[in-house]
Scaffold this motif. Sequence first.
Motif, mmCIF file in Angstrom:
data_model
loop_
_atom_site.group_PDB
_atom_site.id
_atom_site.type_symbol
_atom_site.label_atom_id
_atom_site.label_comp_id
_atom_site.label_asym_id
_atom_site.label_seq_id
_atom_site.Cartn_x
_atom_site.Cartn_y
_atom_site.Cartn_z
ATOM 1 N N TYR A 39 44.495 39.269 50.178
ATOM 2 C CA TYR A 39 45.133 40.550 50.471
ATOM 3 C C TYR A 39 44.696 40.981 51.861
ATOM 4 O O TYR A 39 43.508 41.151 52.095
ATOM 5 C CB TYR A 39 44.687 41.628 49.490
ATOM 6 C CG TYR A 39 45.244 41.510 48.093
ATOM 7 C CD1 TYR A 39 44.864 40.468 47.251
ATOM 8 C CD2 TYR A 39 46.132 42.461 47.607
ATOM 9 C CE1 TYR A 39 45.365 40.379 45.971
ATOM 10 C CE2 TYR A 39 46.633 42.382 46.315
ATOM 11 C CZ TYR A 39 46.246 41.343 45.502
ATOM 12 O OH TYR A 39 46.743 41.258 44.226
ATOM 13 N N GLU A 47 50.797 49.019 52.398
ATOM 14 C CA GLU A 47 50.836 47.960 51.393
ATOM 15 C C GLU A 47 50.255 46.695 52.017
ATOM 16 O O GLU A 47 50.509 46.396 53.187
ATOM 17 C CB GLU A 47 52.286 47.692 50.976
ATOM 18 C CG GLU A 47 52.914 48.802 50.158
ATOM 19 C CD GLU A 47 52.408 48.808 48.720
ATOM 20 O OE1 GLU A 47 52.362 47.736 48.101
ATOM 21 O OE2 GLU A 47 52.037 49.896 48.229
ATOM 22 N N LEU B 135 48.967 43.505 37.016
ATOM 23 C CA LEU B 135 48.121 43.727 38.195
ATOM 24 C C LEU B 135 48.246 42.562 39.167
ATOM 25 O O LEU B 135 48.276 42.749 40.387
ATOM 26 C CB LEU B 135 46.660 43.904 37.779
ATOM 27 C CG LEU B 135 46.344 45.220 37.068
ATOM 28 C CD1 LEU B 135 44.933 45.203 36.515
ATOM 29 C CD2 LEU B 135 46.516 46.385 38.030
ATOM 30 N N ARG B 139 50.561 42.703 42.724
ATOM 31 C CA ARG B 139 49.655 42.531 43.856
ATOM 32 C C ARG B 139 48.783 43.762 44.065
ATOM 33 O O ARG B 139 48.702 44.322 45.145
ATOM 34 C CB ARG B 139 50.451 42.217 45.109
ATOM 35 C CG ARG B 139 51.626 41.302 44.789
ATOM 36 C CD ARG B 139 52.052 40.517 45.950
ATOM 37 N NE ARG B 139 52.037 39.101 45.600
ATOM 38 C CZ ARG B 139 52.455 38.153 46.401
ATOM 39 N NH1 ARG B 139 52.866 38.442 47.596
ATOM 40 N NH2 ARG B 139 52.397 36.899 46.037
ATOM 41 N N ARG B 140 48.159 44.153 42.976
ATOM 42 C CA ARG B 140 47.302 45.335 43.062
ATOM 43 C C ARG B 140 45.845 44.988 42.812
ATOM 44 O O ARG B 140 45.030 45.870 42.560
ATOM 45 C CB ARG B 140 47.765 46.369 42.023
ATOM 46 C CG ARG B 140 49.116 46.942 42.378
ATOM 47 C CD ARG B 140 49.463 48.129 41.531
ATOM 48 N NE ARG B 140 50.790 48.600 41.877
ATOM 49 C CZ ARG B 140 51.621 49.180 41.014
ATOM 50 N NH1 ARG B 140 51.245 49.364 39.768
ATOM 51 N NH2 ARG B 140 52.813 49.574 41.412
ATOM 52 N N ASN B 143 43.395 46.840 44.952
ATOM 53 C CA ASN B 143 43.425 48.300 44.980
ATOM 54 C C ASN B 143 42.160 48.879 44.352
ATOM 55 O O ASN B 143 41.611 48.299 43.419
ATOM 56 C CB ASN B 143 44.629 48.822 44.186
ATOM 57 C CG ASN B 143 45.926 48.583 44.913
ATOM 58 O OD1 ASN B 143 45.972 47.799 45.859
ATOM 59 N ND2 ASN B 143 46.975 49.243 44.472
ATOM 60 N N THR B 146 42.127 49.416 40.514
ATOM 61 C CA THR B 146 42.233 48.266 39.613
ATOM 62 C C THR B 146 40.968 48.079 38.773
ATOM 63 O O THR B 146 41.029 47.741 37.598
ATOM 64 C CB THR B 146 42.561 47.006 40.427
ATOM 65 O OG1 THR B 146 43.883 47.139 40.921
ATOM 66 C CG2 THR B 146 42.474 45.764 39.585
ATOM 67 N N ASN B 325 49.387 54.618 39.364
ATOM 68 C CA ASN B 325 49.179 53.202 39.020
ATOM 69 C C ASN B 325 48.382 53.054 37.740
ATOM 70 O O ASN B 325 48.701 52.235 36.879
ATOM 71 C CB ASN B 325 48.435 52.471 40.142
ATOM 72 C CG ASN B 325 49.337 52.183 41.324
ATOM 73 O OD1 ASN B 325 50.544 52.386 41.239
ATOM 74 N ND2 ASN B 325 48.753 51.715 42.409
ATOM 75 N N THR B 329 50.215 51.548 34.387
ATOM 76 C CA THR B 329 49.830 50.178 34.027
ATOM 77 C C THR B 329 49.283 50.096 32.607
ATOM 78 O O THR B 329 49.590 49.155 31.873
ATOM 79 C CB THR B 329 48.792 49.628 35.025
ATOM 80 O OG1 THR B 329 49.254 49.865 36.340
ATOM 81 C CG2 THR B 329 48.578 48.151 34.834
#
Lengths: 159, 401
Positions: A39, A47, B135, B139-140, B143, B146, B325, B329
């Motif tokens: 990432y 994002e 997740l 593509r979290r 974060n 998460t 989120n 989720t």
Amino acid sequence: MTDVSEQNLPGIGRSYQVPGIDGTRVVVVVHNTGRRDLYAYSDPEAEPVVVSFNDDQARRLGAVLGGAYFKPTIVSEIEAAIGSLLIDWVTLRDDSPGAGRSIAELEIRRRTRMTVVAIMRDDDTLLAPEPGTVLQPGDRLVVVGRQEDLSGFLRHVVG
Amino acid sequence: MGDELVALGGAFLAAGVLGRFGRQIGLPTIPLFMVAGILLGPHTPGVVLVENPADLDLVAALGLVLLLFYLGLEFTVDDLTGGGRRLLAAGGIYLLLNIGGGLAFGVALGWGSREALVIAGAVGISSSAIVTKLLIDLRRLANPETRLILGIIVIEDLFLALYLAILQPVLDDEPSVVDGFLSFGKAFAFLLAFATLARWGAGIVGRLVATPDDELLTICFVGLAVLAAGFAEELGVSDAIGAFMAGLVLAQSPVADRIGRLVHPLRDAFGAVFFFAFGLTIDPGDVAAVSGPIAIATVITVVLCFVAGLLGARLYGFGRNAAANVSSTILARGEFSLILASLAATAGLDDRVGPFIAGYVLVLALGGPVVASRSRAIARMIPESLLKTRGSRAPGEPSAA
């Protein structure tokens, strides 16, 4: 040493956060399955860009990032010294014409106008090898010369 | 024998093909395995692959055992305590709201107190599988929220284990209070014995199964999981919790990582048959008949998940996006609700419980991910004042792990 913060992701794997320059950051997620997600955040609010790799691809990327994959350290040292000349490195195969023969026997300098400046063999580096040095399969040769002579060298020694 | 093989092979294939189609349009697999069972079962027109759902009982039971075994294997106390007190608080709030709300709803339905208890769990516990997949797909993983979501999932998993342990004696409907206490005592003793084994005897069990050979390791841990499940069932504690405890014991052994890798494909295959077999028992007409309760339960779950998500986000000082989120989720329901539905059916509870849970899971397993993928839009609807945001959110939460 840059701080890498590590986090457990239960049921998924682990994540490692590495700060970049200019406040950017990269988070690497190592999945239990072997998959890796990278990432990349150009700014904390945006994002992320996400790239996924399998185990093998991730190892290659790691080697490239670590500077260990394509360019051996010895090459950058020589590169600094020779300036505009071409420098390249090749690996001998079992069936390379040069394998098992000495540098003198191959008449490398006379026939190809290239110079073997170092041989990397296993973990050793043989700097400025003697003409009598016998090349072996698996040797990585660091050569210096002009661009137009490289293909002749490859034909003659690497095959 | 031929019939049974055709039925079993057809079950695998139907589940796999439908799951593949679903995956292409981003649907989770678990509800689709169930749908495959409904479509090919005796209650719908068209091809009837399996006339009698009991034909798949043993294989489906193996699926349940492996699902719970894997859960136990993956469970570590560090995951629970590593998040600190804040995480425990957030998870506690979530459970209190959702299990409490589910219980109140179950009681209000008036189908019976045992039914209410099953519905509480089915409505209250999120699907680990769907949440984790979401997740990754959305593509979290990097974060900050998460870690909170996964923490809530871990706490739910632990709760599920304890809940399953006490549920079975309740479901057995003991004729007298004394017998009821006796079976509670048995369940408790069983848990205690296994917990002791996990704490101090894991070395011995580990040596029993630990072999460098993958083939023999697989055979040994499958044997152990199924045996523990069988013993548990014999003692009246439910096979699910027995398998979970077996996983918990092996999680302490040096071969835990390898077992995790080896059990994965087995769990996926037999788990699919479990969901398929559950689908076989479901008549779409019965589901339609309880559509009212399904709708109400869905609304309750959505509201309670959002409240729990907002409170959790407040504890962590997250902004609106992160709060949305979290809430959206953990909305997904799946394998655990279906496991409870299947337990209810085995225990002979009210016939409406199975179809109710099937319909409810279908709505939230398919709808949850849709909501989660649009959480940005939802975030904009959350009033800032609810979160007391402190400027910009912290970019990633460094941990001491």
